[in-house]
Design an enzyme around this catalytic site. Structure first.
Site, PDB file in Angstrom:
ATOM      1  N   HIS A  97     -41.916 -60.371  98.895  1.00  8.79           N
ATOM      2  CA  HIS A  97     -42.508 -59.694  97.848  1.00  8.79           C
ATOM      3  C   HIS A  97     -42.332 -60.471  96.733  1.00  8.79           C
ATOM      4  CE1 HIS A  97     -43.437 -56.083 100.111  1.00  8.79           C
ATOM      5  NE2 HIS A  97     -42.171 -55.839 100.594  1.00  8.79           N
ATOM      6  N   HIS A 107     -46.101 -60.865 105.679  1.00  8.31           N
ATOM      7  CA  HIS A 107     -45.497 -60.613 106.620  1.00  8.31           C
ATOM      8  C   HIS A 107     -45.520 -61.351 107.899  1.00  8.31           C
ATOM      9  CE1 HIS A 107     -45.506 -58.341 110.557  1.00  8.31           C
ATOM     10  NE2 HIS A 107     -44.217 -58.193 110.320  1.00  8.31           N
ATOM     11  N   GLY A 260     -30.957 -49.423 115.388  1.00  3.40           N
ATOM     12  CA  GLY A 260     -30.829 -50.816 114.956  1.00  3.40           C
ATOM     13  C   GLY A 260     -30.276 -50.684 113.508  1.00  3.40           C
ATOM     14  N   ARG A 261     -30.056 -51.622 112.967  1.00  3.77           N
ATOM     15  CA  ARG A 261     -29.225 -52.042 111.661  1.00  3.77           C
ATOM     16  C   ARG A 261     -30.211 -51.298 110.440  1.00  3.77           C
ATOM     17  NH1 ARG A 261     -27.757 -56.160 109.141  1.00  3.77           N
ATOM     18  NH2 ARG A 261     -25.547 -55.369 108.248  1.00  3.77           N
TER      19      ARG A 261
END
Length: 304
Positions: A97, A107, A260-261
């Protein structure tokens, strides 16, 4: 097989981080992590984040390699026979960004998913792609990005780019808004045609093409002057980015549903965002041009 993919992904992450640090002038914070055996997931990874840089307001480039006892629902919606199967997943995922509204958000993701079904041999699929999300559109940037994708994939199969370009346009679309997230790129998922070597080659072609596809656009736009109007429009369009990631993105759902994290998964979110009730761009403005000329799918790679 997994060792080859892991080595490539780690090298790709290192190469991209070095190039982005050179462009920004600031270092990424590298956060190595492990998940010990015994929990929902086990494995390791490296989350790399840059915030408040000279070029990037937030940038993240993460590597992860995890194993789980049961595929999450987002991965078995179309494969009911794999519900509850153990899996291994590894990949590199990145979202950038920039601060300047004239530099587009981007992305990129490449990944491998392997599953051991209740009966039969293990199954593996490759996935990935890259897509560009400009706030202010420029024809030469759109053409360059798409031609870079096409050149990379044409070297493997001339049928890949049109197939995966159309898939990207369809996937990165906010159905509740009736508008695209950006100008697309390429996207593929559940790819296992031709065996491991074919899928791995597609992964490498995608990952290796990223820097040449994106950095020339950065260099053209990073020093363009802007003001509060451009920043506000950037924040409004970033709101669309958040909506897509939280409502439609399969990768976000896979990460959250599998345990997940959270910090690594949500590093893709932009740092400053705005929503305004029933907002529409004024006719004849550069903001309106984004909606009229750039968000509808176009064959950018064939533009003169």
């Amino acid at each position: 097989m997994s060792t080859q993919v892991r080595e490539y992904l780690l090298e790709l992450q290192s190469r991209i981080l070095a190039a982005l640090e050179a462009a920004d002038g600031h270092a990424f914070h590298r956060d190595a992590w492990t998940r010990p055996a015994g929990g929902r997931l086990e494995g390791d990874g490296m989350s790399s984040v840059l915030e408040d840089g000279a070029l990037f307001e937030r940038a993240g480039c993460n590597f992860s390699s995890v194993r789980g006892a049961s595929l999450p629902p987002s991965a078995t919606q179309q494969r009911a026979e794999l519900a509850g199967a153990p899996f291994t997943a590894m990949g590199v995922s990145m979202v950038l960004h920039p601060r300047n509204p004239y530099v587009p958000t981007v992305h990129m993701n490449v990944r491998l998913l392997s599953v051991q079904p209740p009966k039969g041999p293990a199954l593996s699929w490759f996935g990935g792609g890259m897509d560009l999300t400009p706030y202010y559109g420029f024809d030469e940037d759109a053409v360059h990005f798409h031609r870079s994708c096409k050149t990379a994939l044409d070297a493997l199969d001339p049928g890949y780019y049109p197939r995966f370009k159309a898939w990207c346009d369809e996937y990165f679309f906010l159905k509740h808004r009736g508008e695209a997230r950006g100008i697309g790129g390429v996207f593929f998922d559940d790819f296992n045609s031709g065996g491991f070597d074919t899928g791995f080659a597609l992964m490498r072609a995608t990952g290796d093409a990223f820097l040449d596809a994106y950095l020339p656009i950065v260099q053209r736009r990073r020093d363009m002057p802007y003001g509060e109007r451009e920043r506000e429009f950037q924040a409004l369009r970033r709101g669309r980015y958040v909506e897509f990631n939280l409502v439609w993105d399969r990768g976000t759902l896979f990460g959250l549903q599998s345990g997940g994290r959270t910090e690594s998964i949500l590093m893709s979110m932009p740092p400053q965002v705005r929503w305004r009730y029933d907002w529409h761009p004024q006719a004849g403005t550069p903001e309106a041009q984004l909606y009229e000329r750039f968000l509808p799918p176009r064959d950018w790679a064939s533009q003169g």
